[in-house]
Design a protein around this motif. Sequence first.
Motif, mmCIF file in Angstrom:
data_model
loop_
_atom_site.group_PDB
_atom_site.id
_atom_site.type_symbol
_atom_site.label_atom_id
_atom_site.label_comp_id
_atom_site.label_asym_id
_atom_site.label_seq_id
_atom_site.Cartn_x
_atom_site.Cartn_y
_atom_site.Cartn_z
ATOM 1 N N TYR A 15 0.826 -1.198 0.000
ATOM 2 C CA TYR A 15 0.000 0.000 0.000
ATOM 3 C C TYR A 15 0.866 1.256 0.000
ATOM 4 O O TYR A 15 0.532 2.256 -0.641
ATOM 5 C CB TYR A 15 -0.936 -0.012 1.206
ATOM 6 C CG TYR A 15 -2.032 -1.032 1.081
ATOM 7 C CD1 TYR A 15 -3.150 -0.764 0.312
ATOM 8 C CD2 TYR A 15 -1.940 -2.260 1.701
ATOM 9 C CE1 TYR A 15 -4.148 -1.694 0.169
ATOM 10 C CE2 TYR A 15 -2.939 -3.203 1.570
ATOM 11 C CZ TYR A 15 -4.037 -2.912 0.799
ATOM 12 O OH TYR A 15 -5.024 -3.839 0.650
ATOM 13 N N LEU A 16 2.000 1.202 0.724
ATOM 14 C CA LEU A 16 2.859 2.385 0.765
ATOM 15 C C LEU A 16 3.478 2.646 -0.603
ATOM 16 O O LEU A 16 3.617 3.800 -1.031
ATOM 17 C CB LEU A 16 3.948 2.204 1.823
ATOM 18 C CG LEU A 16 3.454 2.199 3.259
ATOM 19 C CD1 LEU A 16 4.623 2.159 4.217
ATOM 20 C CD2 LEU A 16 2.603 3.406 3.538
ATOM 21 N N ILE A 17 3.855 1.571 -1.305
ATOM 22 C CA ILE A 17 4.443 1.753 -2.633
ATOM 23 C C ILE A 17 3.403 2.317 -3.598
ATOM 24 O O ILE A 17 3.688 3.237 -4.376
ATOM 25 C CB ILE A 17 5.011 0.413 -3.139
ATOM 26 C CG1 ILE A 17 6.258 0.048 -2.343
ATOM 27 C CG2 ILE A 17 5.359 0.494 -4.611
ATOM 28 C CD1 ILE A 17 6.707 -1.366 -2.552
ATOM 29 N N LEU A 18 2.187 1.797 -3.537
ATOM 30 C CA LEU A 18 1.106 2.336 -4.383
ATOM 31 C C LEU A 18 0.883 3.810 -4.092
ATOM 32 O O LEU A 18 0.751 4.636 -5.008
ATOM 33 C CB LEU A 18 -0.178 1.553 -4.134
ATOM 34 C CG LEU A 18 -1.434 2.147 -4.764
ATOM 35 C CD1 LEU A 18 -1.353 2.062 -6.264
ATOM 36 C CD2 LEU A 18 -2.664 1.448 -4.268
ATOM 37 N N SER A 19 0.903 4.151 -2.788
ATOM 38 C CA SER A 19 0.691 5.544 -2.405
ATOM 39 C C SER A 19 1.815 6.428 -2.918
ATOM 40 O O SER A 19 1.571 7.531 -3.424
ATOM 41 C CB SER A 19 0.584 5.622 -0.889
ATOM 42 O OG SER A 19 0.729 6.932 -0.472
ATOM 43 N N ALA A 20 3.061 5.943 -2.829
ATOM 44 C CA ALA A 20 4.193 6.730 -3.311
ATOM 45 C C ALA A 20 4.097 6.948 -4.810
ATOM 46 O O ALA A 20 4.359 8.048 -5.320
ATOM 47 C CB ALA A 20 5.495 6.024 -2.956
ATOM 48 N N LEU A 21 3.675 5.899 -5.524
ATOM 49 C CA LEU A 21 3.530 5.998 -6.981
ATOM 50 C C LEU A 21 2.474 7.043 -7.335
ATOM 51 O O LEU A 21 2.686 7.906 -8.207
ATOM 52 C CB LEU A 21 3.131 4.624 -7.511
ATOM 53 C CG LEU A 21 3.566 4.224 -8.905
ATOM 54 C CD1 LEU A 21 5.062 4.362 -9.028
ATOM 55 C CD2 LEU A 21 3.167 2.793 -9.166
ATOM 56 N N LEU A 22 1.347 6.981 -6.640
ATOM 57 C CA LEU A 22 0.246 7.910 -6.918
ATOM 58 C C LEU A 22 0.664 9.343 -6.595
ATOM 59 O O LEU A 22 0.383 10.274 -7.357
ATOM 60 C CB LEU A 22 -0.964 7.501 -6.077
ATOM 61 C CG LEU A 22 -2.333 7.923 -6.553
ATOM 62 C CD1 LEU A 22 -2.560 7.417 -7.953
ATOM 63 C CD2 LEU A 22 -3.388 7.365 -5.635
ATOM 64 N N PHE A 23 1.379 9.518 -5.475
ATOM 65 C CA PHE A 23 1.828 10.861 -5.083
ATOM 66 C C PHE A 23 2.781 11.427 -6.122
ATOM 67 O O PHE A 23 2.686 12.594 -6.507
ATOM 68 C CB PHE A 23 2.520 10.775 -3.718
ATOM 69 C CG PHE A 23 2.814 12.103 -3.099
ATOM 70 C CD1 PHE A 23 1.879 12.715 -2.292
ATOM 71 C CD2 PHE A 23 4.014 12.725 -3.322
ATOM 72 C CE1 PHE A 23 2.142 13.938 -1.727
ATOM 73 C CE2 PHE A 23 4.284 13.957 -2.762
ATOM 74 C CZ PHE A 23 3.340 14.553 -1.966
ATOM 75 N N THR A 24 3.705 10.579 -6.612
ATOM 76 C CA THR A 24 4.680 11.057 -7.585
ATOM 77 C C THR A 24 4.001 11.419 -8.907
ATOM 78 O O THR A 24 4.359 12.426 -9.537
ATOM 79 C CB THR A 24 5.743 9.985 -7.805
ATOM 80 O OG1 THR A 24 6.145 9.479 -6.546
ATOM 81 C CG2 THR A 24 6.930 10.549 -8.516
ATOM 82 N N LEU A 25 3.013 10.615 -9.310
ATOM 83 C CA LEU A 25 2.275 10.933 -10.539
ATOM 84 C C LEU A 25 1.544 12.271 -10.395
ATOM 85 O O LEU A 25 1.541 13.089 -11.321
ATOM 86 C CB LEU A 25 1.281 9.824 -10.856
ATOM 87 C CG LEU A 25 1.857 8.566 -11.500
ATOM 88 C CD1 LEU A 25 0.764 7.544 -11.701
ATOM 89 C CD2 LEU A 25 2.496 8.904 -12.814
ATOM 90 N N GLY A 26 0.936 12.490 -9.225
ATOM 91 C CA GLY A 26 0.256 13.759 -8.999
ATOM 92 C C GLY A 26 1.207 14.929 -9.045
ATOM 93 O O GLY A 26 0.906 15.979 -9.624
ATOM 94 N N LEU A 27 2.391 14.749 -8.453
ATOM 95 C CA LEU A 27 3.388 15.827 -8.464
ATOM 96 C C LEU A 27 3.825 16.129 -9.882
ATOM 97 O O LEU A 27 3.975 17.295 -10.273
ATOM 98 C CB LEU A 27 4.577 15.407 -7.603
ATOM 99 C CG LEU A 27 5.658 16.446 -7.396
ATOM 100 C CD1 LEU A 27 5.084 17.612 -6.649
ATOM 101 C CD2 LEU A 27 6.806 15.876 -6.638
ATOM 102 N N LEU A 28 3.998 15.079 -10.687
ATOM 103 C CA LEU A 28 4.365 15.244 -12.096
ATOM 104 C C LEU A 28 3.298 16.062 -12.820
ATOM 105 O O LEU A 28 3.612 16.966 -13.596
ATOM 106 C CB LEU A 28 4.512 13.864 -12.725
ATOM 107 C CG LEU A 28 5.415 13.681 -13.932
ATOM 108 C CD1 LEU A 28 6.798 14.174 -13.617
ATOM 109 C CD2 LEU A 28 5.461 12.225 -14.312
ATOM 110 N N GLY A 29 2.026 15.751 -12.542
ATOM 111 C CA GLY A 29 0.950 16.494 -13.177
ATOM 112 C C GLY A 29 0.955 17.956 -12.766
ATOM 113 O O GLY A 29 0.764 18.841 -13.603
ATOM 114 N N VAL A 30 1.189 18.230 -11.473
ATOM 115 C CA VAL A 30 1.203 19.617 -11.003
ATOM 116 C C VAL A 30 2.320 20.389 -11.690
ATOM 117 O O VAL A 30 2.143 21.527 -12.110
ATOM 118 C CB VAL A 30 1.375 19.654 -9.473
ATOM 119 C CG1 VAL A 30 1.653 21.055 -9.011
ATOM 120 C CG2 VAL A 30 0.137 19.144 -8.799
#
Lengths: 110, 177
Positions: A15-30
């Motif tokens: 779950y932590l890895i999934l969360s890190a992946l999602l956070f990084t994708l969001g940061l990329l979008g921002v």
Amino acid sequence: MPINDALLNVGLSHYLILSALLFTLGLLGVLLRRNVIVILMSIELMLNAVNITFVAFSRYSPTANMDGQAMVFFVMTIAAAEAAVGLALATTIFKKFREVNIRYFEHLKG
Amino acid sequence: MTADSLLFFILAAMTVGSALVVILASNPIFCSLALAMAMISVAGIFASLNAWFVAGVQLIVYAGAVMVLFVMVLMLFDLKDEVRAFSRGLVSGFFKIASVAVIGGVIAAAVWMSTETIFSTAPAAPTVNATVATKQLADLLFKKYLFSFEAMGALLLIIAIGAVALSRIEGGTHADK
């Protein structure tokens, strides 16, 4: 860690890895997008990643406690408030420039 | 592969795939649809963590209210496909992607080290009945975090008034230029 074990037993780290992946994708979008609305959507993605972390830690803490799930409600409230104000700002930009590009934000002062 | 882990991997793939569509699609309507898909997948992730009430609230608040807000504003704007959806500049783009890579690496290292040391042997807490769990959550929200909860209500009121005031400047959305 054997690959079979990682596939069979889903644990906290998954779950932590999934969360890190999602956070990084969001940061990329921002950072990369120019449309204000899509930037707001990416921020929502980042907040969701944080929510996954909260719930996962609450589930996998040694003693059962629900504090993490209570925090999720506060994050959701802040996310809704942020979306409301951000979209109101986007409307203000759109009224002036007929476009919702992030570069027009600098003309809003005054 | 057990049913639980299969469910997790399907939900994770859906979440990450929809997040990729959100940041890559050039049409904002596609972005918002993919974001709705990502929210629903995250609700499924919450359900797989036995957080049933949070999963329901995620569906109602995010996939319902927030997404409706986004789609309404998008339809108000009547945006076409963006000609230049991504920021220009090769050097600044390189630095942006590099900084994202650095942050992703830092998070990955933190996850790796913490799971190695603290949580590798920790079993999941015993699961409780969904009704009992929701009651525990209500106890926390209305007793331990009561002040924060009320402050959130005041914040939402202020935000609602502020958003209306902000979008009424200069006579509404369809004011004459």
